[in-house]
Design a protein around this motif. Structure first.
Motif, PDB file in Angstrom:
ATOM      1  N   SER A  80       0.835  -1.201   0.000  1.00  9.65           N
ATOM      2  CA  SER A  80       0.000   0.000   0.000  1.00  9.65           C
ATOM      3  C   SER A  80       0.875   1.259   0.000  1.00  9.65           C
ATOM      4  O   SER A  80       0.597   2.219  -0.716  1.00  9.65           O
ATOM      5  N   ASN A  84       0.510   3.804  -3.064  1.00  9.21           N
ATOM      6  CA  ASN A  84      -0.072   5.110  -2.744  1.00  9.21           C
ATOM      7  C   ASN A  84       1.055   6.098  -2.509  1.00  9.21           C
ATOM      8  O   ASN A  84       1.724   6.048  -1.497  1.00  9.21           O
ATOM      9  N   GLU A  86       2.629  10.249  -2.854  1.00  9.56           N
ATOM     10  CA  GLU A  86       2.284  11.669  -2.891  1.00  9.56           C
ATOM     11  C   GLU A  86       3.363  12.408  -3.671  1.00  9.56           C
ATOM     12  O   GLU A  86       4.540  12.048  -3.627  1.00  9.56           O
TER      13      GLU A  86
END
Length: 183
Positions: A80, A84, A86
């Motif tokens: 994860s 995921n 940024e």
């Protein structure tokens, strides 16, 4: 509240919009509304920095007993984190979003210091644990009994006999290592 993985993400993401449903800890005893007795997060798949920066303070104002179980070897949360990402402001680079469930020894805030919550490190648990190390809490006897203690007695980790204090607010389960067997 007992929330695992994405359930923890749903609960924490909804908390700012739903917090008025719950009675704050500072409210008079006869206040109307729901009281959060305990919140337990199991291998939460939620951004660590968001929890530390904003959600912890809201949750702490509503609930006296916050517990989190995490595993540094949880491969579902590792993937994860890798998936995921940024974007780093001002660049074309991205970085992984650190998962709350793997940040066991980093439950501190720059403003508040060590967060007033119980963190149970399950990294060393070996019995009834599969290779992914993400959802064994429902079949591991030590974890089930500890969860029962939280729900029934609402005791903090320091007062639950099966836990050993490591450092700060981090505890481990007192279990025999897998090499100890009955002859």
């Amino acid at each position: 509240i007992l929330a695992h993985s994405l359930g923890a993400q749903c609960f924490l993401a909804a908390l700012p919009a739903t917090q008025e449903v719950f009675v704050p800890l500072a409210a008079p005893r006869d206040s109307r509304g729901l009281r959060l007795a305990t919140v337990t997060l199991l291998n939460p798949d939620y951004p660590w920095d968001t929890f530390v920066r904003t959600d912890y303070a809201v949750l702490r104002s509503l609930c006296p007993t916050i517990s989190m179980y995490g595993d540094e070897s949880d491969t579902a949360l590792l993937w994860s984190e890798r998936m995921n990402r940024e974007w780093i402001p001002g660049s074309r680079l991205s970085r992984p979003i650190r998962s709350l469930g793997r940040a066991i020894f980093d439950m501190t805030s720059p403003t508040a210091g060590v967060l007033d919550m119980d963190v149970v490190d399950t990294t060393s648990v070996q019995n009834n644990v599969h290779q992914i190390r993400h959802s064994y809490f429902s079949i591991n006897r030590e974890l089930v009994e500890d969860l029962r203690d939280i729900i029934v007695t609402q005791r903090r980790a320091l007062y639950r006999g099966r836990l050993h204090k490591c450092e700060g607010n981090v505890f481990t389960l007192r279990v025999a290592p897998p090499c100890v067997v009955n002859p």
